[in-house]
Design a protein around this motif. Structure first.
Motif, PDB file in Angstrom:
ATOM      1  N   ASN A  95       0.779  -1.244   0.000  1.00 15.70           N
ATOM      2  CA  ASN A  95       0.000   0.000   0.000  1.00 15.70           C
ATOM      3  C   ASN A  95       0.813   1.299   0.000  1.00 15.70           C
ATOM      4  OD1 ASN A  95      -2.468  -1.252  -0.222  1.00 15.70           O
ATOM      5  ND2 ASN A  95      -2.727  -1.444   1.996  1.00 15.70           N
ATOM      6  N   HIS A  96       2.143   1.194  -0.043  1.00 15.76           N
ATOM      7  CA  HIS A  96       2.932   2.436  -0.114  1.00 15.76           C
ATOM      8  C   HIS A  96       2.914   2.978  -1.535  1.00 15.76           C
ATOM      9  CE1 HIS A  96       4.490   2.920   3.857  1.00 15.76           C
ATOM     10  NE2 HIS A  96       5.023   1.711   3.892  1.00 15.76           N
ATOM     11  N   ALA A  97       2.693   4.290  -1.665  1.00 14.67           N
ATOM     12  CA  ALA A  97       2.825   4.944  -2.969  1.00 14.67           C
ATOM     13  C   ALA A  97       4.308   5.235  -3.189  1.00 14.67           C
ATOM     14  CB  ALA A  97       2.021   6.235  -2.988  1.00 14.67           C
ATOM     15  N   LEU A  98       4.781   4.944  -4.403  1.00 12.38           N
ATOM     16  CA  LEU A  98       6.199   5.138  -4.707  1.00 12.38           C
ATOM     17  C   LEU A  98       6.613   6.596  -4.445  1.00 12.38           C
ATOM     18  CD1 LEU A  98       8.855   3.998  -5.770  1.00 12.38           C
ATOM     19  CD2 LEU A  98       8.076   4.502  -8.093  1.00 12.38           C
ATOM     20  N   GLY A  99       5.747   7.546  -4.814  1.00 14.90           N
ATOM     21  CA  GLY A  99       6.049   8.965  -4.582  1.00 14.90           C
ATOM     22  C   GLY A  99       6.279   9.279  -3.112  1.00 14.90           C
ATOM     23  N   ASN A 100       5.529   8.628  -2.211  1.00 16.56           N
ATOM     24  CA  ASN A 100       5.730   8.826  -0.768  1.00 16.56           C
ATOM     25  C   ASN A 100       7.136   8.401  -0.356  1.00 16.56           C
ATOM     26  OD1 ASN A 100       3.098   9.665  -0.645  1.00 16.56           O
ATOM     27  ND2 ASN A 100       2.350   7.964   0.585  1.00 16.56           N
ATOM     28  N   LEU A 101       7.587   7.267  -0.909  1.00 14.77           N
ATOM     29  CA  LEU A 101       8.926   6.757  -0.573  1.00 14.77           C
ATOM     30  C   LEU A 101      10.002   7.680  -1.130  1.00 14.77           C
ATOM     31  CD1 LEU A 101       8.329   2.943  -1.246  1.00 14.77           C
ATOM     32  CD2 LEU A 101       8.201   4.151   0.929  1.00 14.77           C
ATOM     33  N   ILE A 102       9.765   8.246  -2.312  1.00 14.13           N
ATOM     34  CA  ILE A 102      10.726   9.190  -2.911  1.00 14.13           C
ATOM     35  C   ILE A 102      10.818  10.456  -2.051  1.00 14.13           C
ATOM     36  CG2 ILE A 102      11.150  10.709  -4.898  1.00 14.13           C
ATOM     37  CD1 ILE A 102       9.918   8.421  -6.651  1.00 14.13           C
ATOM     38  N   ILE A 103       9.660  10.978  -1.627  1.00 17.17           N
ATOM     39  CA  ILE A 103       9.664  12.171  -0.760  1.00 17.17           C
ATOM     40  C   ILE A 103      10.391  11.859   0.546  1.00 17.17           C
ATOM     41  CG2 ILE A 103       8.224  13.797   0.560  1.00 17.17           C
ATOM     42  CD1 ILE A 103       6.080  13.445  -1.679  1.00 17.17           C
ATOM     43  N   ALA A 104      10.137  10.661   1.113  1.00 16.92           N
ATOM     44  CA  ALA A 104      10.804  10.257   2.363  1.00 16.92           C
ATOM     45  C   ALA A 104      12.316  10.185   2.175  1.00 16.92           C
ATOM     46  CB  ALA A 104      10.257   8.906   2.835  1.00 16.92           C
ATOM     47  N   ALA A 105      12.749   9.610   1.033  1.00 19.22           N
ATOM     48  CA  ALA A 105      14.186   9.461   0.767  1.00 19.22           C
ATOM     49  C   ALA A 105      14.858  10.829   0.651  1.00 19.22           C
ATOM     50  CB  ALA A 105      14.399   8.659  -0.517  1.00 19.22           C
ATOM     51  N   ILE A 106      14.237  11.758  -0.106  1.00 25.08           N
ATOM     52  CA  ILE A 106      14.854  13.078  -0.293  1.00 25.08           C
ATOM     53  C   ILE A 106      14.785  13.881   1.012  1.00 25.08           C
ATOM     54  CG2 ILE A 106      14.847  15.208  -1.660  1.00 25.08           C
ATOM     55  CD1 ILE A 106      13.585  13.613  -3.955  1.00 25.08           C
ATOM     56  N   SER A 107      13.727  13.679   1.801  1.00 26.78           N
ATOM     57  CA  SER A 107      13.633  14.340   3.112  1.00 26.78           C
ATOM     58  C   SER A 107      14.806  13.924   3.987  1.00 26.78           C
ATOM     59  CB  SER A 107      12.322  13.967   3.826  1.00 26.78           C
ATOM     60  OG  SER A 107      11.209  14.422   3.101  1.00 26.78           O
ATOM     61  N   GLU A 108      15.148  12.629   3.939  1.00 25.14           N
ATOM     62  CA  GLU A 108      16.277  12.120   4.727  1.00 25.14           C
ATOM     63  C   GLU A 108      17.606  12.658   4.175  1.00 25.14           C
ATOM     64  OE1 GLU A 108      17.413   7.726   5.247  1.00 25.14           O
ATOM     65  OE2 GLU A 108      15.920   8.093   6.814  1.00 25.14           O
ATOM     66  N   MET A 109      17.729  12.670   2.848  1.00 24.00           N
ATOM     67  CA  MET A 109      18.946  13.198   2.201  1.00 24.00           C
ATOM     68  C   MET A 109      19.184  14.656   2.568  1.00 24.00           C
ATOM     69  SD  MET A 109      18.627  11.831  -1.707  1.00 24.00           S
ATOM     70  CE  MET A 109      19.675  13.107  -2.412  1.00 24.00           C
ATOM     71  N   ARG A 110      18.122  15.444   2.512  1.00 23.99           N
ATOM     72  CA  ARG A 110      18.224  16.891   2.715  1.00 23.99           C
ATOM     73  C   ARG A 110      17.965  17.313   4.162  1.00 23.99           C
ATOM     74  NH1 ARG A 110      18.673  20.059  -2.154  1.00 23.99           N
ATOM     75  NH2 ARG A 110      19.977  18.675  -3.366  1.00 23.99           N
ATOM     76  N   GLY A 111      17.512  16.372   4.980  1.00 23.43           N
ATOM     77  CA  GLY A 111      17.234  16.681   6.383  1.00 23.43           C
ATOM     78  C   GLY A 111      15.979  17.516   6.590  1.00 23.43           C
ATOM     79  N   SER A 112      15.099  17.547   5.558  1.00 23.36           N
ATOM     80  CA  SER A 112      13.911  18.403   5.654  1.00 23.36           C
ATOM     81  C   SER A 112      12.893  18.031   4.578  1.00 23.36           C
ATOM     82  CB  SER A 112      14.342  19.862   5.486  1.00 23.36           C
ATOM     83  OG  SER A 112      13.299  20.663   4.993  1.00 23.36           O
ATOM     84  N   THR A 113      11.639  17.820   4.977  1.00 25.15           N
ATOM     85  CA  THR A 113      10.570  17.556   4.000  1.00 25.15           C
ATOM     86  C   THR A 113      10.300  18.807   3.173  1.00 25.15           C
ATOM     87  OG1 THR A 113       9.591  15.989   5.544  1.00 25.15           O
ATOM     88  CG2 THR A 113       8.203  16.709   3.736  1.00 25.15           C
ATOM     89  N   TYR A 114      10.382  19.962   3.808  1.00 17.99           N
ATOM     90  CA  TYR A 114      10.183  21.234   3.102  1.00 17.99           C
ATOM     91  C   TYR A 114      11.163  21.326   1.931  1.00 17.99           C
ATOM     92  CZ  TYR A 114       9.794  26.318   2.402  1.00 17.99           C
ATOM     93  OH  TYR A 114       9.593  27.563   1.867  1.00 17.99           O
TER      94      TYR A 114
END
Length: 332
Positions: A95-114
């Motif tokens: 049930n995970h949307a791929l886009g959610n996982l991409i946003i999560a990955a970049i949030s971790e990379m950049r240290g910020s969801t914003y």
């Protein structure tokens, strides 16, 4: 002698909310020559977003994902990939949307969801600005009329009780929730602020309950437009009229701030709704035009209805036609 040329600024429209209603309006607003800002709720704790929130401290990605797609001009295939949801039998990824996982990955990379959303907006050629309402994940609380409480957006409607009011807290600490960068500025500089369509207590109010956002909306000189839901929602707005929706908004901010309400008056055909899919909806919102006028609102009532896949939606094109009129009036 040199001639000076003046470029008219694009009208500034800020759309506030979350859920499935917001992208419908944004998609139709795109390509209309507007300067669009979407302010998106970060109190969602259900589904894929909720699972990701448990694993990583970040703003929930689901509503942000849908808004990114709605304002993007990327090809349909890329959109389908970004929106792809893994099957139930995929266990770990179920049930995970791929886009959610991409946003999560970049949030971790950049240290910020914003920052992740700003980067993705560039990658996806987004026409407009997309800001989470807060840079920290928030928890939504409901106080019911009987004095009991519920914590978490996904658990509030399950109680099937009348909600007295909602408020938000930071997930991480006791600090007062703050608006994300640039949100207050966008609200104060807007020509028109649009609330909804969306779940009143769980998609719209969580944004307004961030103190500096609520204050900015009241202080803004913009025309404030509420797009009233077509259907009542189980555990949220049962038995509500359109005027009840506005009363709740006004009660939460302690001030009559809505200028115009868009109300659908077209009837949903008997037996059309597929309640096995859209199980949170109940009946059509009843009209109370006197009540709306008492709340100080101008009412625009017409056919905003779109019937699709057994569900009831706002017709984005019809709503945006009306919004364009309001934008023009506000600027004049």
């Amino acid at each position: 002698m040199t001639m000076k040329t003046y470029r008219l600024k694009k009208p500034r429209v800020v759309v506030v909310g979350g859920g499935t209603g917001l992208p419908v309006i944004l998609k139709s607003l795109r390509n209309q020559g507007m300067d669009i800002t979407a302010v998106v709720t970060v109190a969602d704790d259900g589904g894929s977003s909720g699972e990701i929130r448990k694993s990583i401290t970040m703003a929930p990605p689901g509503d942000l994902r849908n808004v990114l797609v709605s304002l993007s001009d990327m090809p349909k295939l890329y959109e389908d990939i970004f929106q792809y949801r893994f099957k139930q039998e995929d266990h770990f990824l179920a049930n995970h949307a791929l886009g959610n996982l991409i946003i999560a990955a970049i949030s971790e990379m950049r240290g910020s969801t914003y920052d992740a959303v700003q980067l993705l907006a560039k990658m996806m050629h987004v026409d407009g600005h997309i800001y989470p309402s807060s840079e920290k994940p928030l928890i939504l609380h409901a106080v019911f009329q009987d004095g009991t409480t519920a914590i978490g957006e996904s658990s509030i409607a399950k109680e099937r009780k009348t909600i007295e009011h909602v408020y938000v807290t930071n997930q991480e600490n006791q600090e007062e929730p703050k608006a994300a960068r640039k949100v207050v500025k966008a609200i104060l500089e807007a020509d028109v602020i649009v609330l909804g369509p969306g779940s009143l207590f769980t998609s719209i109010l969580p944004n307004l309950m961030i103190h500096d956002i609520g204050q900015a909306i009241q202080a803004s000189q913009a025309e404030k437009v509420y797009i009233c839901n077509i259907m009542t929602q189980k555990g949220e707005t049962e038995h509500f009229t359109d005027a009840d929706h506005v009363r709740v908004l006004h009660r939460h901010l302690g001030h009559q701030f809505i200028d115009t309400v868009l109300v659908n008056i077209e009837k949903v055909p008997e037996g059309y709704m597929d309640f096995s899919i859209y199980d949170e909806y109940l009946v059509q919102v009843k009209h109370d035009f006197n009540g709306l006028r008492e709340e100080g609102c101008r009412v625009v009532s017409t056919d905003f209805l779109e019937l699709r896949n057994g569900g009831v939606f706002h017709d984005g094109e019809k709503v945006v036609d009306e919004l364009l009129r309001i934008v023009y009036e506000a600027r004049v």
